[in-house]
Scaffold this motif. Structure first.
Motif, PDB file in Angstrom:
ATOM      1  N   THR A 260      15.034 -13.114   0.039  1.00  0.00           N
ATOM      2  CA  THR A 260      13.686 -13.364  -0.469  1.00  0.00           C
ATOM      3  C   THR A 260      12.697 -12.609   0.402  1.00  0.00           C
ATOM      4  OG1 THR A 260      13.397 -15.357   0.864  1.00  0.00           O
ATOM      5  CG2 THR A 260      14.267 -15.654  -1.374  1.00  0.00           C
ATOM      6  N   ALA A 261      11.515 -12.370  -0.161  1.00  0.00           N
ATOM      7  CA  ALA A 261      10.464 -11.674   0.582  1.00  0.00           C
ATOM      8  C   ALA A 261       9.124 -12.302   0.240  1.00  0.00           C
ATOM      9  CB  ALA A 261      10.457 -10.190   0.242  1.00  0.00           C
ATOM     10  N   VAL A 262       8.278 -12.428   1.236  1.00  0.00           N
ATOM     11  CA  VAL A 262       6.881 -12.818   1.005  1.00  0.00           C
ATOM     12  C   VAL A 262       6.106 -11.528   0.784  1.00  0.00           C
ATOM     13  CG1 VAL A 262       4.837 -13.892   2.009  1.00  0.00           C
ATOM     14  CG2 VAL A 262       7.101 -14.913   2.367  1.00  0.00           C
ATOM     15  N   ALA A 263       5.726 -11.302  -0.456  1.00  0.00           N
ATOM     16  CA  ALA A 263       5.141 -10.009  -0.837  1.00  0.00           C
ATOM     17  C   ALA A 263       4.379 -10.168  -2.144  1.00  0.00           C
ATOM     18  CB  ALA A 263       6.239  -8.947  -0.980  1.00  0.00           C
ATOM     19  N   THR A 264       3.662  -9.137  -2.527  1.00  0.00           N
ATOM     20  CA  THR A 264       3.008  -9.133  -3.830  1.00  0.00           C
ATOM     21  C   THR A 264       4.037  -8.814  -4.906  1.00  0.00           C
ATOM     22  OG1 THR A 264       2.262  -6.921  -3.181  1.00  0.00           O
ATOM     23  CG2 THR A 264       0.599  -8.659  -3.290  1.00  0.00           C
ATOM     24  N   ALA A 265       3.959  -9.533  -6.014  1.00  0.00           N
ATOM     25  CA  ALA A 265       4.867  -9.315  -7.138  1.00  0.00           C
ATOM     26  C   ALA A 265       4.412  -8.106  -7.943  1.00  0.00           C
ATOM     27  CB  ALA A 265       4.907 -10.557  -8.032  1.00  0.00           C
ATOM     28  N   PRO A 266       5.327  -7.464  -8.663  1.00  0.00           N
ATOM     29  CA  PRO A 266       4.939  -6.313  -9.483  1.00  0.00           C
ATOM     30  C   PRO A 266       4.260  -6.685 -10.792  1.00  0.00           C
ATOM     31  CG  PRO A 266       7.296  -6.662  -9.632  1.00  0.00           C
ATOM     32  CD  PRO A 266       6.782  -7.637  -8.615  1.00  0.00           C
ATOM     33  N   VAL A 267       4.152  -7.981 -11.091  1.00  0.00           N
ATOM     34  CA  VAL A 267       3.430  -8.440 -12.283  1.00  0.00           C
ATOM     35  C   VAL A 267       2.484  -9.550 -11.865  1.00  0.00           C
ATOM     36  CG1 VAL A 267       5.450  -7.918 -13.724  1.00  0.00           C
ATOM     37  CG2 VAL A 267       5.051 -10.264 -12.980  1.00  0.00           C
ATOM     38  N   GLU A 268       1.540  -9.858 -12.727  1.00  0.00           N
ATOM     39  CA  GLU A 268       0.637 -10.964 -12.444  1.00  0.00           C
ATOM     40  C   GLU A 268       1.400 -12.282 -12.482  1.00  0.00           C
ATOM     41  OE1 GLU A 268      -2.427 -10.608 -15.300  1.00  0.00           O
ATOM     42  OE2 GLU A 268      -3.146  -8.692 -14.530  1.00  0.00           O
ATOM     43  N   THR A 269       0.977 -13.211 -11.657  1.00  0.00           N
ATOM     44  CA  THR A 269       1.583 -14.534 -11.594  1.00  0.00           C
ATOM     45  C   THR A 269       0.502 -15.580 -11.877  1.00  0.00           C
ATOM     46  OG1 THR A 269       1.151 -14.776  -9.229  1.00  0.00           O
ATOM     47  CG2 THR A 269       3.231 -13.708  -9.853  1.00  0.00           C
ATOM     48  N   PRO A 270       0.880 -16.843 -12.104  1.00  0.00           N
ATOM     49  CA  PRO A 270      -0.145 -17.840 -12.404  1.00  0.00           C
ATOM     50  C   PRO A 270      -1.185 -18.028 -11.308  1.00  0.00           C
ATOM     51  CG  PRO A 270       2.017 -18.651 -13.047  1.00  0.00           C
ATOM     52  CD  PRO A 270       2.244 -17.376 -12.300  1.00  0.00           C
ATOM     53  N   HIS A 271      -0.829 -17.703 -10.058  1.00  0.00           N
ATOM     54  CA  HIS A 271      -1.761 -17.962  -8.963  1.00  0.00           C
ATOM     55  C   HIS A 271      -2.533 -16.732  -8.514  1.00  0.00           C
ATOM     56  CE1 HIS A 271       2.074 -16.832  -7.037  1.00  0.00           C
ATOM     57  NE2 HIS A 271       1.319 -16.276  -6.116  1.00  0.00           N
TER      58      HIS A 271
ATOM     59  N   SER B 107       7.448 -16.591  -9.645  1.00  0.00           N
ATOM     60  CA  SER B 107       7.563 -16.621  -8.187  1.00  0.00           C
ATOM     61  C   SER B 107       6.553 -17.608  -7.602  1.00  0.00           C
ATOM     62  CB  SER B 107       7.300 -15.229  -7.603  1.00  0.00           C
ATOM     63  OG  SER B 107       8.219 -14.278  -8.113  1.00  0.00           O
ATOM     64  N   PRO B 108       6.984 -18.491  -6.718  1.00  0.00           N
ATOM     65  CA  PRO B 108       6.042 -19.460  -6.137  1.00  0.00           C
ATOM     66  C   PRO B 108       5.067 -18.783  -5.186  1.00  0.00           C
ATOM     67  CG  PRO B 108       8.200 -19.654  -5.112  1.00  0.00           C
ATOM     68  CD  PRO B 108       8.365 -18.700  -6.253  1.00  0.00           C
ATOM     69  N   PRO B 109       3.861 -19.340  -5.049  1.00  0.00           N
ATOM     70  CA  PRO B 109       2.873 -18.737  -4.139  1.00  0.00           C
ATOM     71  C   PRO B 109       3.288 -18.892  -2.683  1.00  0.00           C
ATOM     72  CG  PRO B 109       2.069 -20.821  -5.019  1.00  0.00           C
ATOM     73  CD  PRO B 109       3.343 -20.523  -5.746  1.00  0.00           C
ATOM     74  N   ALA B 110       2.930 -17.910  -1.876  1.00  0.00           N
ATOM     75  CA  ALA B 110       3.160 -17.969  -0.427  1.00  0.00           C
ATOM     76  C   ALA B 110       1.815 -18.152   0.274  1.00  0.00           C
ATOM     77  CB  ALA B 110       3.873 -16.709   0.045  1.00  0.00           C
ATOM     78  N   TRP B 111       1.048 -17.101   0.371  1.00  0.00           N
ATOM     79  CA  TRP B 111      -0.329 -17.199   0.885  1.00  0.00           C
ATOM     80  C   TRP B 111      -1.132 -16.047   0.292  1.00  0.00           C
ATOM     81  CZ3 TRP B 111      -2.031 -12.946   3.555  1.00  0.00           C
ATOM     82  CH2 TRP B 111      -1.074 -12.144   4.184  1.00  0.00           C
ATOM     83  N   GLY B 112      -2.416 -16.276   0.108  1.00  0.00           N
ATOM     84  CA  GLY B 112      -3.259 -15.241  -0.467  1.00  0.00           C
ATOM     85  C   GLY B 112      -2.716 -14.772  -1.801  1.00  0.00           C
ATOM     86  N   ASP B 113      -2.621 -13.455  -1.956  1.00  0.00           N
ATOM     87  CA  ASP B 113      -2.072 -12.864  -3.173  1.00  0.00           C
ATOM     88  C   ASP B 113      -0.565 -12.657  -3.099  1.00  0.00           C
ATOM     89  OD1 ASP B 113      -4.523 -12.664  -4.486  1.00  0.00           O
ATOM     90  OD2 ASP B 113      -4.998 -10.739  -3.547  1.00  0.00           O
TER      91      ASP B 113
ATOM     92  N   ALA C 166      -0.377 -14.425   7.930  1.00  0.00           N
ATOM     93  CA  ALA C 166       0.894 -13.704   7.979  1.00  0.00           C
ATOM     94  C   ALA C 166       1.769 -14.264   9.100  1.00  0.00           C
ATOM     95  CB  ALA C 166       0.653 -12.218   8.172  1.00  0.00           C
ATOM     96  N   SER C 167       3.071 -14.029   8.994  1.00  0.00           N
ATOM     97  CA  SER C 167       4.015 -14.642   9.932  1.00  0.00           C
ATOM     98  C   SER C 167       3.778 -14.179  11.366  1.00  0.00           C
ATOM     99  CB  SER C 167       5.452 -14.336   9.496  1.00  0.00           C
ATOM    100  OG  SER C 167       5.659 -12.938   9.476  1.00  0.00           O
ATOM    101  N   GLN C 168       3.370 -12.947  11.574  1.00  0.00           N
ATOM    102  CA  GLN C 168       3.058 -12.437  12.906  1.00  0.00           C
ATOM    103  C   GLN C 168       1.598 -11.980  12.992  1.00  0.00           C
ATOM    104  OE1 GLN C 168       5.147 -12.486  15.549  1.00  0.00           O
ATOM    105  NE2 GLN C 168       6.666 -13.534  14.273  1.00  0.00           N
ATOM    106  N   ASP C 169       0.757 -12.608  12.184  1.00  0.00           N
ATOM    107  CA  ASP C 169      -0.674 -12.274  12.108  1.00  0.00           C
ATOM    108  C   ASP C 169      -0.928 -10.879  11.558  1.00  0.00           C
ATOM    109  OD1 ASP C 169      -1.452 -14.753  13.079  1.00  0.00           O
ATOM    110  OD2 ASP C 169      -1.362 -14.067  15.170  1.00  0.00           O
TER     111      ASP C 169
END
Length: 742
Positions: free
Chosen positions: A94-105, A135-141, A57-60
């Protein structure tokens, strides 16, 4: 050729389109020069959402919401961020967050968000499934989510995110969100541009109005040029208008004599064009009683539709002329522990659909992990669980219950006869739920084959009110898709089994290659519209009592696009083609094939239930046909006494009633707890197993238990293995589930 949808997608259809396409440039970001510095916010100034630690995460640390507790009123589960904007104007968010639908990753999902800027009213971030899916992947889910554009003032600003709706997770219904950081990027200075151009859905001959909206108030009058073209690309109308200074909107009246159909609107302000579409519905609506209407669509609201859009979407489907919705809920989420049921989330969806006159076909999903063993996957090891769960769902009184979805291509360790036992147990639970229980619909088989043969050989038909199957064209076929022979194949199979029940095609549709962040090309859209008409016409002519299009909402999966609406929920031509089909065919009683057609033309005759015979005709190459009253594929009345028939179907209407009457199947005697016969002995066939590729049972269970389309596409393709059979189909199912009755 009859292919199933999931195998075709898993085989890599549309793989060429899955390569990342360049993002659509924001209309304000086309100027040259250095990009303005983005603004970041990592920590909210106020929130009631817990935090979690993660070095990625950006601030751990990041916001981590996962609870079944209802949100506090009136704040909801919220997080407020404070932003110092160096300049006023629009910023992309933009936000680094979980999407409300499943994504390819990732398969992780979150609740849909609401957003308020500077204490303005909250707005739903209710974009379509394709928008979030890409939505492109950021980190984790977590993904990098495009949340649109916001207007900030110079200096201090606040952005508040809020969760008020739960979402369906693997084994619960909960409020969920993971949110790391938000980023705002100022756009370069530019004059106001069009944010929206819309024509509300309406029925001819009611007036139509074009609403034009700027992205912000104009300091001076803004001239707008607009053009409206019909399905065939002909200019229907156009002109110029002006949005007054200090305002954001204006309305233009469109010609009152616009015929029904699909229309595209191209509007331009300050050299920035915007394109959208609208549907003008036929004057005659389709029959509303579900008993007289054979037309349905697949919805899968939990996976594909933001909750805030459900009422309007249900209204659009009803206006289109469909009477049936095929939907489903996750058994693991509804019954996370034995006997602990929570159907409130899905019941609310069902009530909304019914409020718009739609009948519901509910689909049973695979069982929860606690109910399964390695050998029973995806079925409960104890059939009493199937009985009790089906009885619980039937008590909510959906119009029909389908007892599973595509078990023949599912992740499974069970056999056809084991699945037959499950079907019988669930059917008995439905029967025992009420004096007038829902219709029992057999599983929707993806394709004919040994698995379906073994299920049918174990005497399941007499437990049901309808037979079900699916059919899709060859995805590798170029040009116009060919309607598969699934309907004829299944009707022949039903005759061999002397099945006294109607046949429902609970999925039909076509594969179209999707382009990331783009709608289908217009050529693809017209092919989809033509295929929809031919698919329904040929299916109804083959004897299908009901047919369901897959799918109604926008849907992008693995490079393939389905849906009757585009990424922005504007109707595609297939929506208007569906409306014309239901309006003109009405009750759609098949009479027979059309006679005396030119070479290369195909046609079928239907009685629409209004004292008219309707012949639906199309041809590989344009041909001329005589007609007294004719309508095109969009439902527009055609002039003259001859019409041109081509790949776009044409409807020929003549007065009269059908001269041949289809023989109705004999009424099936309903099974009751006291009259149920002992099932026939099980027939032994090779057992179907799935290769789990190193996955444990918990992972396999999780993949099976979700009703999400994106999960279903990833299920493994089955293979026959070894002559093993557990023989459960031959047990006395009534005895097995008897202890479950109350």
């Amino acid at each position: 050729m009859n292919l199933n949808r999931r195998t075709a997608i898993a085989a890599g259809l549309g793989a060429a389109a899955t390569a990342a396409a360049p993002p659509t440039p924001h209309p304000r970001s086309t100027a040259t020069g250095p990009h303005p510095r983005p603004l970041h916010a990592d920590t909210p100034t106020a929130t009631n959402i817990p935090t979690a630690r993660d070095p990625r995460a950006s601030q751990d640390r990041y916001l981590s919401l996962l609870t079944t507790t209802k949100p506090p009123h009136p704040t909801g589960w919220y997080a407020t961020y404070r932003i110092q904007a160096p300049h006023p104007g629009p910023y992309t968010l933009t936000a680094v967050a979980t999407a409300p639908v499943e994504t390819p990753h990732t398969e992780a999902t979150a609740s849909y968000l609401q957003l308020a800027v500077n204490n303005a009213p909250f707005a739903d971030l209710d974009h379509s499934q394709p928008h979030w899916y890409e939505s492109p992947p950021a980190w984790g889910d977590l993904s990098t989510l495009d949340l649109g554009t916001v207007d900030l003032r110079r200096g201090d600003n606040t952005l508040t995110f809020r969760v008020t709706e739960p979402t369906v997770l693997d084994d619960t219904v909960a409020y969920a969100l993971s949110l790391d950081r938000i980023t705002l990027r100022p756009t370069r200075p530019a004059p106001p541009i069009l944010r929206a151009a819309s024509v509300p859905r309406h029925r001819a001959p009611h007036p139509a109005h074009l609403h034009l909206t700027l992205d912000r108030p104009a300091p001076r009058p803004v001239p707008v040029r607009y053009t409206v073209t019909d399905y065939f690309g002909h200019r229907a109308t156009g002109g110029r208008t002006t949005i007054p200074a200090g305002t954001t909107t204006t309305t233009v009246a469109l010609p009152a004599d616009l015929p029904p159909g699909h229309y595209r609107v191209t509007a331009e302000a300050n050299r920035h064009p915007l394109t959208t579409a609208f549907a003008r519905l036929p004057a005659t609506a389709a029959p509303t009683p579900d008993s007289a209407n054979p037309f349905g669509v697949n919805l899968w609201a939990t996976s594909l539709l933001p909750p805030s859009r459900l009422p309007e979407f249900a209204s659009a489907i009803s206006d289109m002329g469909a009477a049936w919705i095929r939907d489903g809920q996750s058994w693991p989420a509804v019954e996370p522990a034995p006997g602990a049921y929570d159907t409130a989330h899905h019941d609310r969806t069902t009530r909304t659909l019914r409020a718009h006159g739609l009948a519901v076909l509910d689909v049973l999903s695979p069982a929860p992990e606690w109910a399964m063993t390695d050998a029973s996957l995806p079925l409960p090891a104890d059939l009493r669980h199937a009985y009790r769960y089906a009885r619980r769902l039937a008590a909510a009184r959906p119009e029909a219950l389908q007892l599973s979805n595509e078990p023949d291509v599912d992740t499974t360790f069970s056999t056809g006869d084991a699945h037959a036992a499950f079907v019988k147990a669930a059917a008995l639970g439905v029967r025992d739920a009420a004096d007038r229980p829902p219709l029992v619909v057999l599983p929707g088989f993806a394709q004919s084959g040994p698995f379906q043969d073994l299920v049918l050989a174990n005497d399941v038909v007499r437990y049901a009110d309808a037979w079900a199957f699916h059919g899709y064209p060859d995805p590798t076929e170029e040009g116009e898709p060919t309607v598969p022979g699934a309907s004829e194949e299944q009707h022949a199979l039903a005759r061999r089994h002397q099945a006294p029940v109607p046949l429902w095609m609970t999925e039909c549709g076509a594969f179209f290659t999707a382009r990331p962040r783009r709608n289908l090309t217009y050529a693809q859209q017209t092919r989809q519209a033509r295929y929809l008409v031919r698919s329904f016409v040929e299916g109804l002519a083959a004897g299908n009592a009901r047919q369901f299009w897959f799918a109604a909402p926008p849907l992008h999966d693995d490079g393939v696009y389905f849906g009757l609406f585009d990424r922005d929920f504007a109707p595609l031509p297939a929506y208007s083609a569906f409306a014309a089909l239901t309006s003109l065919l009405g009750a759609a009683h098949h009479v027979g094939p059309a006679g005396q057609l030119p070479a290369g033309a195909h046609g079928f005759v239907f009685d629409n239930g209004r004292g008219e015979l309707v012949t639906v005709v199309w041809a590989e190459r344009p041909v001329r046909i005589g007609a007294t009253v004719a309508y095109d594929v969009m439902g527009r009345r055609l002039p003259g006494d001859t019409v041109t028939v081509s790949l776009d179907p044409v409807y020929l209407v003549t007065p009269g009633a059908r001269t041949t009457v289809a023989t109705a199947p004999p009424a099936r005697t309903r099974l009751s707890p006291r009259r149920a016969h002992r099932p026939q002995p099980a027939l032994r066939r090779p057992q179907r197993r799935a290769r789990q590729a190193g996955r444990g049972r918990a992972t396999a269970v999780r993949l099976s238990a979700r009703t999400s389309y994106a999960h279903r596409r990833r299920r493994l393709q089955l293979r026959h293995r070894g002559p093993v059979c557990d023989g459960r189909g031959g047990r006395d199912v009534r005895r097995l589930v008897g202890a479950g009755r109350r």
